[in-house]
Design an enzyme around this catalytic site. Structure first.
Site: not given
Ligand code: CMP
Length: 139
Positions: A11, A117, A128
């Protein structure tokens, strides 16, 4: 166990902090095969499409803003059980809850700035991977 593919993203927070090499080293150490890799600055619209499953969540606007601020590294990883294996390598979404030795525990700054991610299921991985790469890039 079956050979699988998963989408992985380094990221913008991690790229901006100069952590790309460290994260790629961990990917190699875990014995993933990198099928294809590129750097991309996502548009806000692309980030919204990518994270559409989260569009009703309170963090959606902030997440898609953050993901489109600067360049990310997007790649397809292959390994036995790649989806779960990459999720184990990353650690829990919230770095404060991630197991020691994982990328998010060691390098993540917050639940949003959590460095990486990964796809969470075979159907998500198919969506994806297809979102960023075309068939000829995936042979
Ligand atoms: P990722 O695995 O990219 O999937 C969704 C993303 O939302 C997660 O990682 C986090 O970086 C982001 N995110 C931000 N706030 C939250 C939250 N409260 N709960 C879960 N994901 C969050």
């Amino acid at each position: 166990m079956a050979i699988e593919r998963t989408l992985a993203i380094i990221k913008p927070d991690a790229v901006g902090r100069g952590l790309t090499g460290e994260i790629l080293s961990r990917i190699h150490a875990a014995k993933f095969r990198i099928i294809v890799i590129k750097t991309r600055r996502l548009t806000k619209r692309e980030a919204e499409g990518f994270y559409a499953v989260h569009r009703e969540r309170p963090f959606f606007a902030e997440l898609t803003e953050f993901m489109s601020t600067s360049k990310a590294v997007v790649m397809v990883l292959e390994a036995e059980n790649a989806i779960a294996k990459w999720r184990d390598t990353m650690g829990a979404t919230d770095p404060s809850k991630a197991a020691s030795g994982t990328i998010r525990k060691d390098l993540g700054a917050s639940i949003q700035c959590n460095c990486t991610h990964g796809s969470d299921a075979p159907e998500t991985a198919a969506f994806e991977i297809g979102y960023f790469f075309s068939g000829s890039e995936l042979v």
